[in-house]
Motif scaffolding. Structure first.
Motif, mmCIF file in Angstrom:
data_model
loop_
_atom_site.group_PDB
_atom_site.id
_atom_site.type_symbol
_atom_site.label_atom_id
_atom_site.label_comp_id
_atom_site.label_asym_id
_atom_site.label_seq_id
_atom_site.Cartn_x
_atom_site.Cartn_y
_atom_site.Cartn_z
ATOM 1 N N PHE A 146 0.838 -1.198 0.000
ATOM 2 C CA PHE A 146 0.000 0.000 0.000
ATOM 3 C C PHE A 146 0.877 1.252 0.000
ATOM 4 C CE2 PHE A 146 -2.319 3.420 2.039
ATOM 5 C CZ PHE A 146 -3.580 3.361 1.455
ATOM 6 N N ARG A 147 1.899 1.254 0.843
ATOM 7 C CA ARG A 147 2.761 2.440 0.962
ATOM 8 C C ARG A 147 3.487 2.766 -0.331
ATOM 9 N NH1 ARG A 147 4.968 1.420 7.054
ATOM 10 N NH2 ARG A 147 3.234 2.470 8.088
ATOM 11 N N ALA A 148 3.738 1.758 -1.148
ATOM 12 C CA ALA A 148 4.388 2.015 -2.440
ATOM 13 C C ALA A 148 3.514 2.901 -3.324
ATOM 14 C CB ALA A 148 4.692 0.694 -3.141
ATOM 15 N N TYR A 149 2.208 2.847 -3.131
ATOM 16 C CA TYR A 149 1.266 3.682 -3.890
ATOM 17 C C TYR A 149 0.882 4.954 -3.146
ATOM 18 C CZ TYR A 149 0.566 -0.033 -7.300
ATOM 19 O OH TYR A 149 0.754 -0.954 -8.282
ATOM 20 N N ASP A 150 1.145 5.022 -1.862
ATOM 21 C CA ASP A 150 0.761 6.165 -1.027
ATOM 22 C C ASP A 150 1.920 7.161 -1.009
ATOM 23 O OD1 ASP A 150 -0.462 7.867 0.757
ATOM 24 O OD2 ASP A 150 -0.324 6.503 2.471
ATOM 25 N N GLN A 151 2.056 7.888 -2.106
ATOM 26 C CA GLN A 151 3.207 8.775 -2.303
ATOM 27 C C GLN A 151 3.374 9.808 -1.198
ATOM 28 O OE1 GLN A 151 5.411 8.120 -4.717
ATOM 29 N NE2 GLN A 151 4.111 6.402 -5.313
ATOM 30 N N ASP A 152 2.277 10.382 -0.713
ATOM 31 C CA ASP A 152 2.380 11.419 0.313
ATOM 32 C C ASP A 152 2.167 10.871 1.725
ATOM 33 O OD1 ASP A 152 -0.302 10.924 0.067
ATOM 34 O OD2 ASP A 152 -0.878 12.997 -0.377
ATOM 35 N N GLN A 153 2.069 9.537 1.840
ATOM 36 C CA GLN A 153 1.952 8.854 3.137
ATOM 37 C C GLN A 153 0.799 9.387 3.992
ATOM 38 O OE1 GLN A 153 4.232 6.061 3.849
ATOM 39 N NE2 GLN A 153 4.256 6.444 1.652
ATOM 40 N N ASP A 154 -0.353 9.651 3.326
ATOM 41 C CA ASP A 154 -1.516 10.134 4.068
ATOM 42 C C ASP A 154 -2.547 9.037 4.326
ATOM 43 O OD1 ASP A 154 -2.620 9.791 1.556
ATOM 44 O OD2 ASP A 154 -3.452 11.827 1.419
ATOM 45 N N GLY A 155 -2.233 7.820 3.900
ATOM 46 C CA GLY A 155 -3.146 6.707 4.139
ATOM 47 C C GLY A 155 -4.254 6.601 3.111
ATOM 48 N N ILE A 156 -4.135 7.330 2.025
ATOM 49 C CA ILE A 156 -5.149 7.305 0.968
ATOM 50 C C ILE A 156 -4.438 7.105 -0.361
ATOM 51 C CG2 ILE A 156 -6.931 8.637 -0.231
ATOM 52 C CD1 ILE A 156 -7.297 10.209 2.422
ATOM 53 N N ILE A 157 -4.967 6.163 -1.164
ATOM 54 C CA ILE A 157 -4.415 5.969 -2.500
ATOM 55 C C ILE A 157 -5.554 5.929 -3.513
ATOM 56 C CG2 ILE A 157 -2.351 4.743 -1.712
ATOM 57 C CD1 ILE A 157 -3.655 2.116 -2.635
ATOM 58 N N THR A 158 -5.229 6.297 -4.742
ATOM 59 C CA THR A 158 -6.122 6.100 -5.878
ATOM 60 C C THR A 158 -5.387 5.135 -6.787
ATOM 61 O OG1 THR A 158 -6.988 8.338 -5.663
ATOM 62 C CG2 THR A 158 -7.335 7.218 -7.783
ATOM 63 N N ILE A 159 -6.065 4.032 -7.097
ATOM 64 C CA ILE A 159 -5.385 2.983 -7.847
ATOM 65 C C ILE A 159 -6.353 2.365 -8.853
ATOM 66 C CG2 ILE A 159 -5.917 1.267 -6.073
ATOM 67 C CD1 ILE A 159 -3.193 -0.018 -6.595
ATOM 68 N N HIS A 160 -5.854 2.100 -10.018
ATOM 69 C CA HIS A 160 -6.639 1.428 -11.042
ATOM 70 C C HIS A 160 -6.827 -0.030 -10.627
ATOM 71 C CE1 HIS A 160 -7.575 -0.408 -14.946
ATOM 72 N NE2 HIS A 160 -8.006 0.797 -15.297
ATOM 73 N N TYR A 161 -7.950 -0.604 -10.982
ATOM 74 C CA TYR A 161 -8.272 -1.978 -10.580
ATOM 75 C C TYR A 161 -7.187 -2.972 -11.031
ATOM 76 C CZ TYR A 161 -10.991 -6.241 -9.830
ATOM 77 O OH TYR A 161 -11.416 -7.470 -9.411
ATOM 78 N N ASP A 162 -6.686 -2.826 -12.256
ATOM 79 C CA ASP A 162 -5.614 -3.717 -12.729
ATOM 80 C C ASP A 162 -4.364 -3.585 -11.870
ATOM 81 O OD1 ASP A 162 -7.110 -4.813 -14.768
ATOM 82 O OD2 ASP A 162 -6.115 -3.693 -16.381
ATOM 83 N N PHE A 164 -4.284 -2.636 -8.747
ATOM 84 C CA PHE A 164 -4.604 -3.244 -7.453
ATOM 85 C C PHE A 164 -4.437 -4.761 -7.517
ATOM 86 C CE2 PHE A 164 -7.911 -5.436 -4.973
ATOM 87 C CZ PHE A 164 -7.457 -5.156 -3.692
ATOM 88 N N LEU A 165 -5.035 -5.368 -8.530
ATOM 89 C CA LEU A 165 -4.923 -6.828 -8.662
ATOM 90 C C LEU A 165 -3.471 -7.253 -8.867
ATOM 91 C CD1 LEU A 165 -8.043 -7.781 -10.814
ATOM 92 C CD2 LEU A 165 -7.685 -8.119 -8.361
ATOM 93 N N SER A 166 -2.735 -6.537 -9.681
ATOM 94 C CA SER A 166 -1.313 -6.850 -9.883
ATOM 95 C C SER A 166 -0.542 -6.754 -8.582
ATOM 96 C CB SER A 166 -0.693 -5.901 -10.917
ATOM 97 O OG SER A 166 -1.244 -6.140 -12.183
ATOM 98 N N MET A 167 -0.835 -5.696 -7.817
ATOM 99 C CA MET A 167 -0.152 -5.506 -6.537
ATOM 100 C C MET A 167 -0.440 -6.680 -5.616
ATOM 101 S SD MET A 167 -0.736 -2.499 -3.657
ATOM 102 C CE MET A 167 -2.416 -2.988 -3.305
ATOM 103 N N VAL A 168 -1.695 -7.020 -5.439
ATOM 104 C CA VAL A 168 -2.072 -8.061 -4.481
ATOM 105 C C VAL A 168 -1.592 -9.432 -4.951
ATOM 106 C CG1 VAL A 168 -4.029 -9.243 -3.413
ATOM 107 C CG2 VAL A 168 -4.008 -6.758 -3.545
ATOM 108 N N LEU A 169 -1.787 -9.730 -6.216
ATOM 109 C CA LEU A 169 -1.423 -11.059 -6.713
ATOM 110 C C LEU A 169 0.083 -11.272 -6.798
ATOM 111 C CD1 LEU A 169 -4.179 -11.497 -9.449
ATOM 112 C CD2 LEU A 169 -4.081 -12.538 -7.164
ATOM 113 N N SER A 170 0.864 -10.203 -6.834
ATOM 114 C CA SER A 170 2.313 -10.353 -6.897
ATOM 115 C C SER A 170 2.955 -10.479 -5.516
ATOM 116 C CB SER A 170 2.950 -9.186 -7.647
ATOM 117 O OG SER A 170 2.822 -7.996 -6.890
#
Length: 173
Positions: A146-162, A164-170
């Motif tokens: 999650f933190r790899a996508y949370d550039q400003d470390q505010d606990g919120i990310i916007t992520i495309h579904y693909d 997200f799936l790539s992140m979780v499945l990898s």
């Protein structure tokens, strides 16, 4: 806590290396570990740790890997005991919340309840030592991703579904 003498670790390693291959597979490792309840270590926790310590990606660990894994489990055991305030041999919801707060997680009571439910194999509203390791590994792995996508470390990310799936499945979980 220091590692036991190399000779002791070698004797444990040799005794569980049933096929005398010089490596321990997941089934053999499961025999070497204790969760404190006389039940076998959770196979899923064993699988996760094998993945972490199998440096050669053989599906087995060497004696050197076994020593590192032994220290890892011992460190987790000391951590677990420090949060098992009532010395019951398991972690309840309040103990888990305290542990996660000590680790720096700020999560809701609902999420703590969900973690307890997910890792409570016996329906006692508690988790055992081996399940505690698994829960913490999972939480750490997911948080790191999650933190790899949370550039400003505010606990919120916007992520495309693909993505997200790539992140979780990898993830190695």
């Amino acid at each position: 806590m220091a590692l036991p003498p190399r000779e002791y670790l070698w004797s444990v390693f040799v005794s569980v290396d049933r096929d005398k291959s010089g490596y321990i597979n997941a089934n053999e490792l499961q025999q070497a570990l204790s969760n404190g309840t006389w039940n076998p270590f959770n196979p899923e926790t064993v699988r996760l740790m094998m993945g972490m310590f199998d440096r050669e990606n053989r599906g087995q660990i060497s004696f050197e890997d076994f020593g590192a894994l032994w220290k890892y489990v011992t460190d987790w055991q000391n951590c677990f005991r420090s949060f098992d305030r009532d010395n019951s041999g398991n972690i309840d919801k309040n103990e888990m919340k305290h542990a996660l707060m000590a680790f720096g997680y700020k999560i809701s009571d609902n999420l703590v309840n969900t973690l307890i439910q997910k890792f409570d194999r016996f329906g006692n509203q508690t988790i055992l030592f081996d399940d505690f390791i698994q829960a913490c590994i999972l939480l750490h792995t997911l948080t790191s991703a999650f933190r790899a996508y949370d550039q400003d470390q505010d606990g919120i990310i916007t992520i495309h579904y693909d993505d997200f799936l790539s992140m979780v499945l990898s993830l190695k979980i």
